[in-house]
Scaffold this motif. Structure first.
Motif, short mmCIF file in Angstrom:
data_model
loop_
_atom_site.label_atom_id
_atom_site.label_comp_id
_atom_site.label_asym_id
_atom_site.label_seq_id
_atom_site.Cartn_x
_atom_site.Cartn_y
_atom_site.Cartn_z
N THR A 3 26.14 29.93 76.72
CA THR A 3 25.73 30.16 75.35
C THR A 3 26.10 28.95 74.50
N VAL A 4 25.33 28.71 73.47
CA VAL A 4 25.61 27.61 72.55
C VAL A 4 26.18 28.19 71.26
N VAL A 5 27.28 27.60 70.79
CA VAL A 5 27.93 28.02 69.56
C VAL A 5 27.89 26.83 68.60
N SER A 6 27.44 27.08 67.37
CA SER A 6 27.35 26.00 66.38
C SER A 6 28.33 26.23 65.24
N ASP A 7 28.90 25.14 64.76
CA ASP A 7 29.80 25.15 63.60
C ASP A 7 29.09 24.35 62.51
N LYS A 9 29.85 23.87 59.37
CA LYS A 9 30.73 23.05 58.53
C LYS A 9 31.05 21.71 59.19
N GLN A 10 31.21 21.73 60.51
CA GLN A 10 31.52 20.50 61.25
C GLN A 10 30.27 19.80 61.75
N ASP A 11 29.09 20.43 61.58
CA ASP A 11 27.82 19.91 62.08
C ASP A 11 27.94 19.58 63.58
N ALA A 12 28.48 20.55 64.34
CA ALA A 12 28.73 20.34 65.76
C ALA A 12 28.38 21.60 66.54
N SER A 13 28.17 21.44 67.83
CA SER A 13 27.90 22.56 68.72
C SER A 13 28.69 22.41 70.01
N GLN A 25 36.13 32.98 78.90
CA GLN A 25 35.66 31.60 78.79
C GLN A 25 36.19 30.78 79.97
N ILE A 26 35.28 30.10 80.67
CA ILE A 26 35.64 29.27 81.82
C ILE A 26 35.72 27.80 81.42
N ALA A 27 34.76 27.36 80.60
CA ALA A 27 34.72 25.95 80.20
C ALA A 27 34.01 25.81 78.87
N THR A 28 34.27 24.69 78.20
CA THR A 28 33.61 24.34 76.95
C THR A 28 33.10 22.91 77.07
N VAL A 29 31.85 22.71 76.71
CA VAL A 29 31.27 21.37 76.69
C VAL A 29 30.99 21.02 75.23
N HIS A 30 31.65 20.00 74.71
CA HIS A 30 31.44 19.56 73.33
C HIS A 30 30.19 18.69 73.31
N LEU A 31 29.19 19.14 72.57
CA LEU A 31 27.90 18.44 72.53
C LEU A 31 27.93 17.34 71.47
N PRO A 32 27.17 16.26 71.68
CA PRO A 32 27.23 15.12 70.77
C PRO A 32 26.63 15.37 69.39
N ARG A 33 25.86 16.46 69.24
CA ARG A 33 25.29 16.81 67.94
C ARG A 33 25.05 18.31 67.90
N ARG A 34 24.81 18.83 66.70
CA ARG A 34 24.58 20.26 66.56
C ARG A 34 23.23 20.65 67.12
N VAL A 35 23.21 21.75 67.85
CA VAL A 35 21.97 22.30 68.39
C VAL A 35 21.43 23.29 67.36
#
Length: 54
Positions: A3-7, A9-13, A25-35
């Motif tokens: 699943t994708v989670v967006s913030d 306020k931080q303009d991040a996903s 939760q097994i892992a988190t991948v910090h994406l380079p921009r908000r989805v």
């Protein structure tokens, strides 16, 4: 499960990898921009793609 989670306020996903049996939760991948909202996907077997290609 993925699943994708967006913030906004931080303009991040982040892409979260969850264990579907307990939603731990097994892992988190910090994406380079908000989805943006509305992204989706479809998963079908490769054989189904070959059947529709004519």
């Amino acid at each position: 499960m993925l699943t994708v989670v967006s913030d906004l306020k931080q303009d991040a996903s982040q892409l979260l990898v969850l264990d579907a049996s307990g939603l731990n939760q097994i892992a988190t991948v910090h994406l380079p921009r908000r989805v943006t909202a509305g992204i989706h996907g479809s998963w079908i077997p490769d054989t189904a793609l070959n059947d529709t290609a004519a």
